[in-house]
Design an enzyme around this catalytic site. Structure first.
Site, PDB file in Angstrom:
ATOM      1  N   LYS A  34      20.657  68.868 -42.669  1.00  0.00           N
ATOM      2  CA  LYS A  34      19.552  69.277 -41.806  1.00  0.00           C
ATOM      3  C   LYS A  34      19.984  70.296 -40.755  1.00  0.00           C
ATOM      4  O   LYS A  34      19.250  71.240 -40.466  1.00  0.00           O
ATOM      5  CB  LYS A  34      18.904  68.074 -41.143  1.00  0.00           C
ATOM      6  CG  LYS A  34      19.832  67.187 -40.378  1.00  0.00           C
ATOM      7  CD  LYS A  34      19.095  65.982 -39.817  1.00  0.00           C
ATOM      8  CE  LYS A  34      20.074  65.047 -39.192  1.00  0.00           C
ATOM      9  NZ  LYS A  34      19.926  63.678 -39.631  1.00  0.00           N
ATOM     10  N   THR A  35      21.180  70.110 -40.229  1.00  0.00           N
ATOM     11  CA  THR A  35      21.637  71.078 -39.233  1.00  0.00           C
ATOM     12  C   THR A  35      21.863  72.434 -39.896  1.00  0.00           C
ATOM     13  O   THR A  35      21.595  73.485 -39.313  1.00  0.00           O
ATOM     14  CB  THR A  35      22.925  70.578 -38.558  1.00  0.00           C
ATOM     15  OG1 THR A  35      22.688  69.263 -38.067  1.00  0.00           O
ATOM     16  CG2 THR A  35      23.319  71.470 -37.410  1.00  0.00           C
ATOM     17  N   ASP A 221      16.866  70.071 -32.855  1.00  0.00           N
ATOM     18  CA  ASP A 221      17.617  69.177 -33.743  1.00  0.00           C
ATOM     19  C   ASP A 221      17.548  67.749 -33.198  1.00  0.00           C
ATOM     20  O   ASP A 221      17.338  67.550 -31.995  1.00  0.00           O
ATOM     21  CB  ASP A 221      19.082  69.643 -33.803  1.00  0.00           C
ATOM     22  CG  ASP A 221      19.798  69.091 -35.036  1.00  0.00           C
ATOM     23  OD1 ASP A 221      19.143  68.423 -35.851  1.00  0.00           O
ATOM     24  OD2 ASP A 221      21.007  69.338 -35.161  1.00  0.00           O
ATOM     25  N   GLU A 222      17.737  66.750 -34.044  1.00  0.00           N
ATOM     26  CA  GLU A 222      17.756  65.339 -33.632  1.00  0.00           C
ATOM     27  C   GLU A 222      16.526  64.982 -32.798  1.00  0.00           C
ATOM     28  O   GLU A 222      16.625  64.343 -31.744  1.00  0.00           O
ATOM     29  CB  GLU A 222      19.032  65.034 -32.826  1.00  0.00           C
ATOM     30  CG  GLU A 222      20.333  65.424 -33.493  1.00  0.00           C
ATOM     31  CD  GLU A 222      20.814  64.432 -34.539  1.00  0.00           C
ATOM     32  OE1 GLU A 222      20.018  63.553 -34.944  1.00  0.00           O
ATOM     33  OE2 GLU A 222      21.973  64.544 -34.959  1.00  0.00           O
ATOM     34  N   GLN A 252      17.765  57.201 -37.688  1.00  0.00           N
ATOM     35  CA  GLN A 252      18.974  57.401 -36.899  1.00  0.00           C
ATOM     36  C   GLN A 252      18.663  57.469 -35.409  1.00  0.00           C
ATOM     37  O   GLN A 252      19.407  58.071 -34.632  1.00  0.00           O
ATOM     38  CB  GLN A 252      19.691  58.681 -37.337  1.00  0.00           C
ATOM     39  CG  GLN A 252      20.281  58.569 -38.722  1.00  0.00           C
ATOM     40  CD  GLN A 252      21.127  59.781 -39.077  1.00  0.00           C
ATOM     41  OE1 GLN A 252      22.157  60.039 -38.473  1.00  0.00           O
ATOM     42  NE2 GLN A 252      20.673  60.534 -40.063  1.00  0.00           N
ATOM     43  N   ARG A 616      28.432  57.893 -42.233  1.00  0.00           N
ATOM     44  CA  ARG A 616      29.421  58.922 -41.853  1.00  0.00           C
ATOM     45  C   ARG A 616      30.443  59.116 -42.965  1.00  0.00           C
ATOM     46  O   ARG A 616      31.165  60.103 -42.995  1.00  0.00           O
ATOM     47  CB  ARG A 616      30.192  58.528 -40.575  1.00  0.00           C
ATOM     48  CG  ARG A 616      29.396  58.361 -39.301  1.00  0.00           C
ATOM     49  CD  ARG A 616      28.497  59.493 -39.013  1.00  0.00           C
ATOM     50  NE  ARG A 616      27.165  59.233 -39.558  1.00  0.00           N
ATOM     51  CZ  ARG A 616      26.257  60.164 -39.769  1.00  0.00           C
ATOM     52  NH1 ARG A 616      26.524  61.412 -39.496  1.00  0.00           N
ATOM     53  NH2 ARG A 616      25.062  59.867 -40.262  1.00  0.00           N
TER      54      ARG A 616
END
Length: 764
Positions: A34-35, A221-222, A252, A616
């Site tokens: 996504k980033t 973002d986020e 998340q 992760r």
DNA sequence: TCCGCCTAGGTTTTT
DNA sequence: CCTAGGCGGA
């Protein structure tokens, strides 16, 4: 021609990158790139749509992410193309914004930024000012309440209105006084950076309009981690053009403790009815084995239907391992042993490994294990660099020089190093300043003038001779430094300061040779960082340096190339990835954390933390918990985390423990540093099932059963009772055991079931 | 004012 | 267990 910028992206990602004007929500699972999509989108806008980078504002979650985005854009577009772009965290973006616009509130742009530590000191000051008892009104609690209020856009007046009960009225009066002191100190705390920005937008529509006009493209973002005030910032800026492109993952969302509200992302379509929604479900990071476990955990609790699911084209991969350590030391040892093993048999480097835990305190046992084995490691977080006492001391001087009204720094500087100005003198100085109606620093200047015979307000000269002398010599040293700061560059100023303080000697005297040197090395590191600012015009160096230093976090300086194992909290690990991940301390009270247990929502947030941690991992994931752990110096028998019970047993390996530990006899104390009474026995085949006190469930849970993990990898040295020593040639997992082919020193190759044959692992 | 001894209380997570 | 603050003495 299809843009080069779209190459290597899947159709969904391409769709997001090329999305037409208007609001866009990209709901993206972990490892979905996504980033990357966010970055490529910016590149696409500039390259293909001809958007001027000057008109783009991108908000990232950390400064590190911002830096990486800039670097990537540079690589995509060529050098210098994206310098006009605005990228940063909400805090850094607002900080820059306020330097320009705070004049609208009649305030100076030379404001100081107060971090959490400064906030706490200020709250303590407030409590003393208001004659409140620190025991009944815990400074921490009050600080949290103020912070929370600011995140919800409640200023002191609105806070007082909204809270009617007595206890909250006390908090309200603290809040009010706290803001007074901030104003007097010409300081803004972390939370003010955002709140004040929104206040300016509200109060001065023409300012907002200017920024709306400038930032025709807004990317965040986020987004699931935005709180109320951040949400309002986005909403305000996007109100005109509606060109808001947000990326996030509701699964998340782990920052509700600082006000993050997952509804911001869930209700995006309601806020922006014309929004396009794009789901990124393909995972490029983890193996299926890891994803299956992560999904089992995240789905475990909820009945509600999921917005997205995850899949990967990657191979199934190594099964996720679940293992119990006897105590935190043993847990750490298990991890370190496994790291050493993987380094031997696989092609892993130290920076391929991450140890992830819930609380910083857990890093202690890890540190000892790494030291004992001589493995390089880096602990992220804990005591942050800029929160170290010696660093804050030096920064306090620099901040005071830049902003003499900075109350927190002044108090800090007055007290360190000891210069004969104690609480008595300080209190008197305070009274005197209040009587004159000026900030403390000005009252000091007035004292100096008094010495020269002027009596401005006809007030009595306060202080006894000794105190007055001490105060004046203090004032002189500050003014001397101030003079230096107008001619020398930042490093010159710091050198003069260190010289004047005789800091190196002080540190050595206070902390002894070794620790003194270590702390001095920190100071030199700070000086190094300062050196990076000397390329700026001299007048800007100090201000820029201080602003930057106030806003960096520890992960920002995280070095990927460092050849060391990374130890990091679950929160800080968000957004990062590692080939091999160990999630440790998976116990009730730790994950979920005991402070989260009284509320279903916070427990669910703990579950998401587990999910974040598990995702992760790229290749191997290890889950660990302990049999017992000490809290407040008391040994408590652990209960494995409830989230483990949500994992179907067939997704998990419970390895035969190569080292078996026996419980110590009842009432036997295990000395911390002395010889361990519980000696690891050499392995004797499959261990007896460890007594799990209070297993979560008796069946259908990974805690009660499980096949074996593949631990006998090629190259592993082994011993067999009859055949003696040998080396593993190959191995594979079978039903309940591991089938290995071993080349024995004297008996040649044999094939056998490892556990059945009671095969023993040897060090190389 | 400063130093050192003592005890009571505290541990999530972070920009 | 650890540490920050309170308190008594120099």
């Amino acid at each position: 021609m299809i843009s080069e910028l779209l190459q290597g992206l899947n159709p969904k990602q391409q769709e997001a990158v090329q999305a037409v004007k208007g609001p866009v929500l990209v709901l993206a699972g972990p490892g979905s790139g996504k980033t990357r999509v966010l970055t490529q989108r910016i590149a696409y806008l500039i390259e293909e749509e001809g958007v001027d980078p000057f008109n783009i504002l991108a908000v990232t979650f950390t400064n590190k992410a911002a830096q990486e985005m800039k670097d990537r854009l540079e690589a995509l577009l060529g050098p210098g193309r994206a310098t006009a772009l605005t990228v940063g965290t909400f805090h850094s973006v607002c900080s820059r914004f306020l330097r320009r616009e705070i004049k609208h509130l009649g305030r100076s742009p030379d404001f100081t930024i107060y971090d959490s530590d400064d906030q706490l000191r200020l709250v303590k000051r407030v409590l003393r000012d208001l004659n409140l008892d620190e025991k009944q009104n815990l400074p921490r609690t009050i600080q949290n309440k103020i912070s929370k209020a600011k995140n919800e856009m409640l200023d002191a007046a609105k806070f007082a209105q909204s809270k009617q009960n007595f206890a909250e009225q006390i908090t309200a009066s603290c809040y009010e006084r706290y803001q007074e002191l901030l104003l007097e100190s010409n300081a803004l705390d972390f939370d003010d950076l955002l709140m004040t920005t929104v206040q300016i937008f509200r109060q001065f529509p023409e300012v907002l309009a200017a920024y709306q006009q400038r930032y025709t493209y807004l990317l965040v973002d986020e987004y699931q981690d935005t709180n109320r005030v951040q949400y309002l910032l986005v909403k305000n800026l996007a109100a005109q053009g509606q060109n808001v492109f947000v990326v996030g993952d509701n699964d998340q969302s782990v920052y509700s403790f600082r006000g993050a509200d997952v509804r911001n992302i869930l209700q995006f379509e309601r806020d922006y009815p014309t929004a396009q929604v794009i789901l990124l479900e393909q995972n490029y990071r983890s193996t299926q084995a890891i994803l299956d476990v992560a999904q089992a955990v995240i789905k475990g609790g909820k009945k509600q239907k999921y917005l997205k699911s995850l899949w990967t084209e990657k191979r199934v991969g190594v099964k996720v391992s679940l293992q119990e350590g006897y105590d935190p030391d043993d847990e750490a040892r298990l991890v370190v042993t496994e790291i050493e093993r993987l380094r031997r048999v696989g092609s892993y480097q130290l920076n391929d490994f991450a140890l992830i835990y819930r609380t910083n305190a857990q890093s202690r046992a890890l540190e000892e294990a790494f030291l004992a084995r001589g493995l390089r490691y880096q602990i992220i977080g804990g005591i942050r660099f800029y929160e170290r006492k010696e660093i804050k001391d030096v920064l306090a001087y620099l901040r005071l020089l830049h902003n003499p009204f900075d109350r927190v720094s002044l108090e800090r500087v007055l007290a360190t190093p000891g210069r004969g100005i104690g609480s008595q003198t300080e209190a008197e100085l305070q009274r005197w300043a209040t009587a004159m109606g000026v900030p403390i620093y000005q009252s000091l200047l007035a004292l100096a003038n008094l010495e020269q015979g002027e009596t401005p307000l006809g007030l009595q000269v306060p202080f006894n001779t000794r105190a007055r002398k001490a105060l004046l010599s203090f004032l002189k040293s500050i003014e001397d430094l101030r003079a230096i700061s107008t001619t020398f560059d930042l490093v010159g100023l710091i050198d003069a300061l260190l010289e004047q303080l005789k800091l190196q000697e002080i540190l050595r005297k206070e902390y002894g040779q070794d620790e003194g040197e270590e702390r001095w090395a920190n100071i030199l590191e700070l000086r190094n960082v300062a050196g990076e600012f000397t390329c700026l015009p001299r007048e800007q160096q100090l201000a820029t340096f201080l602003a930057e230093v106030a806003l960096v976090s520890d992960t920002d300086s995280l070095k990927d190339q460092a050849e060391a194992v990374t130890c990091i909290t679950l929160h800080q690990a968000k957004g990062l990835e590692y080939p091999v991940v160990f999630l440790i301390g998976l116990e009730e009270g730790l994950l979920p954390h005991s402070r989260s247990l009284d509320n279903q929502d916070t427990i669910e947030e703990e579950r998401r933390l587990f999910y974040v941690g598990a995702t992760r991992a790229k290749e191997r994931l290890y889950l660990l918990y302990t049999f017992r752990r000490s809290f407040y110096g008391q040994w408590i028998t652990s209960t494995p985390s409830r989230f483990l019970a949500d994992i179907p047993p067939d997704l998990i390996n419970r390895p035969a423990q190569p080292k078996k530990l026996v419980q110590p006899p009842e009432n036997t104390l295990v000395p911390r540093n002395g010889p361990r009474l519980v000696a690891p026995l050499s392995n004797q085949g499959p261990s007896e099932p460890r007594r799990l006190n209070s297993p979560i469930s008796s069946k259908g849970s990974v805690l009660s059963s499980g096949p074996t993990e593949r631990i006998f990898l090629p190259g592993q040295r082994v011993r067999h009772q009859r055949f003696g020593e040998g080396v593993v040639v190959s191995s594979k997992l079978v039903e309940d055991d591991e089938e290995v082919t071993v080349d024995f020193l004297f008996k040649g190759q044999k094939r056998m079931l490892a556990n059945l044959a009671k095969l023993e692992q040897l060090e190389p």
